[in-house]
Design an enzyme around this catalytic site. Structure first.
Site, PDB file in Angstrom:
ATOM      1  N   HIS A 112      67.165  12.864  57.299  1.00 15.89           N
ATOM      2  CA  HIS A 112      66.409  12.785  58.549  1.00 15.89           C
ATOM      3  C   HIS A 112      65.559  14.028  58.736  1.00 15.89           C
ATOM      4  O   HIS A 112      65.719  15.025  58.024  1.00 15.89           O
ATOM      5  CB  HIS A 112      67.368  12.638  59.734  1.00 15.89           C
ATOM      6  CG  HIS A 112      68.422  13.716  59.754  1.00 15.89           C
ATOM      7  ND1 HIS A 112      68.183  14.979  60.242  1.00 15.89           N
ATOM      8  CD2 HIS A 112      69.713  13.714  59.313  1.00 15.89           C
ATOM      9  CE1 HIS A 112      69.276  15.715  60.119  1.00 15.89           C
ATOM     10  NE2 HIS A 112      70.225  14.974  59.547  1.00 15.89           N
ATOM     11  N   HIS A 124      67.374  16.252  63.924  1.00 14.50           N
ATOM     12  CA  HIS A 124      68.205  17.379  64.331  1.00 14.50           C
ATOM     13  C   HIS A 124      68.442  18.267  63.111  1.00 14.50           C
ATOM     14  O   HIS A 124      68.112  17.887  61.983  1.00 14.50           O
ATOM     15  CB  HIS A 124      69.556  16.906  64.893  1.00 14.50           C
ATOM     16  CG  HIS A 124      70.443  16.260  63.872  1.00 14.50           C
ATOM     17  ND1 HIS A 124      70.238  14.979  63.405  1.00 14.50           N
ATOM     18  CD2 HIS A 124      71.531  16.731  63.201  1.00 14.50           C
ATOM     19  CE1 HIS A 124      71.166  14.677  62.508  1.00 14.50           C
ATOM     20  NE2 HIS A 124      71.960  15.724  62.346  1.00 14.50           N
TER      21      HIS A 124
END
Length: 225
Positions: A112, A124
């Protein structure tokens, strides 16, 4: 040549909510059915990368569970002969195994975008409290930190699968030589357009095979920019 596959969950196909990636043991805003579906896809994407690596001639594959508690993989869905690592008390955390002899490539699956990334689904860095991580003044994410750990052991990152925002960040930092396979297009922190899960796995398998075949020409990532 042996390879290590670091597999996270936020970047796998079909995932766009914390509900899907939170183990039910923690209670709160979780859903056992959605978590089971996400961990299944996580395992199948790792399996696809392993199949591609083996097809490319890898002599050994170690899949390292790199999400949250690091006890998410469903081992029976992995190809026979593949080893796997679970548990979150590992010396090298998300890239445990790169220190082993004979490892020549590191593959990222389910990755991610870094903290604060616009459009990055569940973006994050390590947790929800960190806003920015910089190395030599450059903002990076888990992908960059893990690549640097691997680079310390002389192991290059050759492949990455995840959302399109994460992959753009990986290409910008690690270089065009990393084979990337987007399995979803980020719309916001909690929304994405996804491929069919089966198509995502097919693309991962093909990309991983191509990446491992070219691994001998890849260079480890270091802070000597």
């Amino acid at each position: 040549m042996n390879v290590v596959i670091s597999v996270d969950m936020e970047g796998v196909c079909g995932v766009s909510s914390w509900v899907q990636v939170s183990p039910p043991e923690f209670g709160g805003l979780v859903n056992g059915t959605e978590y089971q579906a996400a961990r299944t896809q996580m395992t199948l994407e790792a399996a696809a990368a392993a199949e591609g690596a083996l097809a490319a001639g890898a002599t050994g594959v170690l899949v390292n569970d790199s999400h949250d508690t690091m006890r998410n993989l469903l081992p029976e869905l992995l190809p026979r002969g593949v080893r796997f690592t679970t548990g979150n008390d590992k010396p090298l955390s998300m890239v445990q195994g790169v220190q082993e002899g004979g490892v020549g490539a590191l593959l990222f699956v389910g990755y991610h975008a870094r903290a604060g990334s616009v459009r990055g689904p569940l973006a994050h860095t390590w947790n929800g409290f960190i806003r920015d991580v910089r190395v030599n003044g450059r903002s990076t994410g888990e992908y960059g930190l893990n690549a640097l750990v691997a680079g310390h052991y002389g192991v290059p990152v050759v492949f990455a699968a995840g959302d399109d925002v994460a992959l753009a960040e990986i290409t910008a930092e690690l270089g065009e030589g990393v084979v990337t396979v987007p399995v979803k297009e980020g719309l916001s922190t909690y929304a994405a357009i996804h491929l069919h899960p089966g198509e995502a796995r097919e693309r991962i398998r093909e990309g991983a095979e191509r990446a491992v075949r070219a691994a001998a020409d890849a260079a480890p990532y270091t802070t000597r920019w």
